[in-house]
Design an enzyme around this catalytic site. Sequence first.
Site, PDB file in Angstrom:
ATOM      1  N   ASP A 129      15.956 -47.983 -64.641  1.00 62.59           N
ATOM      2  CA  ASP A 129      15.316 -47.450 -65.844  1.00 62.59           C
ATOM      3  C   ASP A 129      15.221 -48.525 -66.927  1.00 62.59           C
ATOM      4  OD1 ASP A 129      14.942 -45.500 -68.196  1.00 62.59           O
ATOM      5  OD2 ASP A 129      15.028 -44.157 -66.468  1.00 62.59           O
ATOM      6  N   HIS A 152      15.790 -44.460 -72.987  1.00 63.08           N
ATOM      7  CA  HIS A 152      15.498 -43.574 -71.851  1.00 63.08           C
ATOM      8  C   HIS A 152      16.578 -43.631 -70.766  1.00 63.08           C
ATOM      9  CE1 HIS A 152      13.145 -42.295 -68.249  1.00 63.08           C
ATOM     10  NE2 HIS A 152      12.533 -41.506 -69.112  1.00 63.08           N
ATOM     11  N   SER A 184      11.629 -36.733 -66.154  1.00 65.95           N
ATOM     12  CA  SER A 184      12.677 -37.751 -66.326  1.00 65.95           C
ATOM     13  C   SER A 184      14.030 -37.125 -66.590  1.00 65.95           C
ATOM     14  CB  SER A 184      12.365 -38.627 -67.544  1.00 65.95           C
ATOM     15  OG  SER A 184      11.498 -39.660 -67.213  1.00 65.95           O
TER      16      SER A 184
END
Length: 551
Positions: free
Chosen positions: A161, A217, A376
């Site tokens: 990620d 994220h 996600s």
Amino acid sequence: MKTSRIIKPLVGLAAMIAAAATANAAVPEVKAVPGEFIVKMKQAVDTSSIKSLSASLNAEGAEIVSEKGKVLLVKRNQLETAGFSMNALKNSGLVEYVEPNYIYNALNLPDDPMMDQLWGLINEGQSVGDLGEGTPDMDIDAEKAWSITTGSEDIVVAVIDTGVDYRIADLAPNMWANQAELNGQPGVDDDGNGFVDDVYGYDFVNNDGDPLDDHGHGSHCSGTIGARGNDANGIVGVAWNVKIMGLKFLSASGSGSLDAAVRAIDYAVANGANIMSNSWGGGPRSEALLEAIQRANEAGVSFIAAAGNHSANNDASPTYPANYEVDNVISVAAIDNRGQLASFSCYGSTTVHVAAPGVDILSTTPDGFKSWRGTSMATPHVSGVAALLLAQEPNLSPAEIRERIVFSARPKATLRNKVASNGIVNAYHALTNTAAPIDLMDPYFWPQEAAEHSTAHPYADNANESITFTKEGAEYIAVHFSRFETEGGYDFVIFKDAEGAEVARWSGTYDDSFSPSVPGDTIIIEFVSDSSVTKYGFDIDGIAFREAEGE
Ligand code: CA
Ligand code: CA
């Protein structure tokens, strides 16, 4: 050395938000790093031959992406068109295939309002953000699962990620650490794995040993997988105890390239990951990425991937990497706190395996706790469940993990024919290898009777029809469509109760599906088309009804 990897600043997140806001959004546009190509060579590659290979490919530079996979990153003159460069490489006779160096994007949809309740883990019906009250028990049954196991530090989950902020108090104790590097010399590859100072993982964007998250994220996904539990601090992950390996391949703006994705996957496999959590996607099918995932499968590493946020049917239009047909891939859709498929979530009755909480999910970021939405956010719930499962049964193969997660998912009427398991990932039933209870509100299990109604095929412009079905004494009623196809977003079928109150509306394709169930003994079905584009319409071949109690 590689400062110009990502030429364009990212537009991905904005594009994703725009895509999710549109009911029938197109698949995100395909992007690639200008002048860069992923090349699989016919012959073995190694560092001693790289210069001569680069010269024979008429390249401005070449690097090894995967020695085992014979994959190179080749740089050509950026003034050439991509087509010209790819043809030239193919015509060299030295290569098996050539692909653009695709750019992938993080699949989150950041959401502003702060949330303070983890409904995905324990849903008591609490109100969540703009969604209002949830459905009690619409969660992954974490509480019951934790009575069996809260995880193990022997299980390593690689978060592929934007990196991981390993300084966050809830993540720090659960970080994977490369002991030789942790106790080694700065600037030295102490464990000889080919990467210098890779203590917590690696940064494949800046090519250094520090995968610190400069976006947020990856840290958010990490918190859902394995924020430390029972530490009187912050939140708790699905697994209280786990080791999170930070593999940064998405940049500060949330985009990353194919070569970096392949390197990150190979790193995870080589350095002991059991599970890879992949909350990203975009781009077409890539042989190099497929082969990296196959190498992971052969090494016994699971690859859990987000189904995508553009509302597509992945059976018909694939989303990668979630759609790669390898036994270790588990593709994850997103649901809200009432068990409804999120409006943005991709789905697919054969290619998406399971749904998981993915709307208003609170987790850790470098800027504090944030509540975000997206497939996600659903994906790390499944990665966390896989980590619990492996803590309990360390010898399960990736194929067995997928089989267990699909088998033990909790069925939900709204997910029937939307995901292969027809349901939501369930930590407790996965750990106990038991089937979850059926959804009593699923018309599939109700008594059924033949009934018939069809539109014209194709239907007319400006249609406005209404048909009513009644089953006296029924508490709920639904119809079954053998075939259903209207112009998505323009031509609607509206379901109403006896009083004419709208319960739901459909548009698009829903073959072999029950309608939403309507309370009472009567369902009114209205069909309204606009003035252009007509499709098949629909055929109703039966009704299903739930009888009132005591009858
Ligand atoms: Ca090292
Ligand atoms: Ca905590």
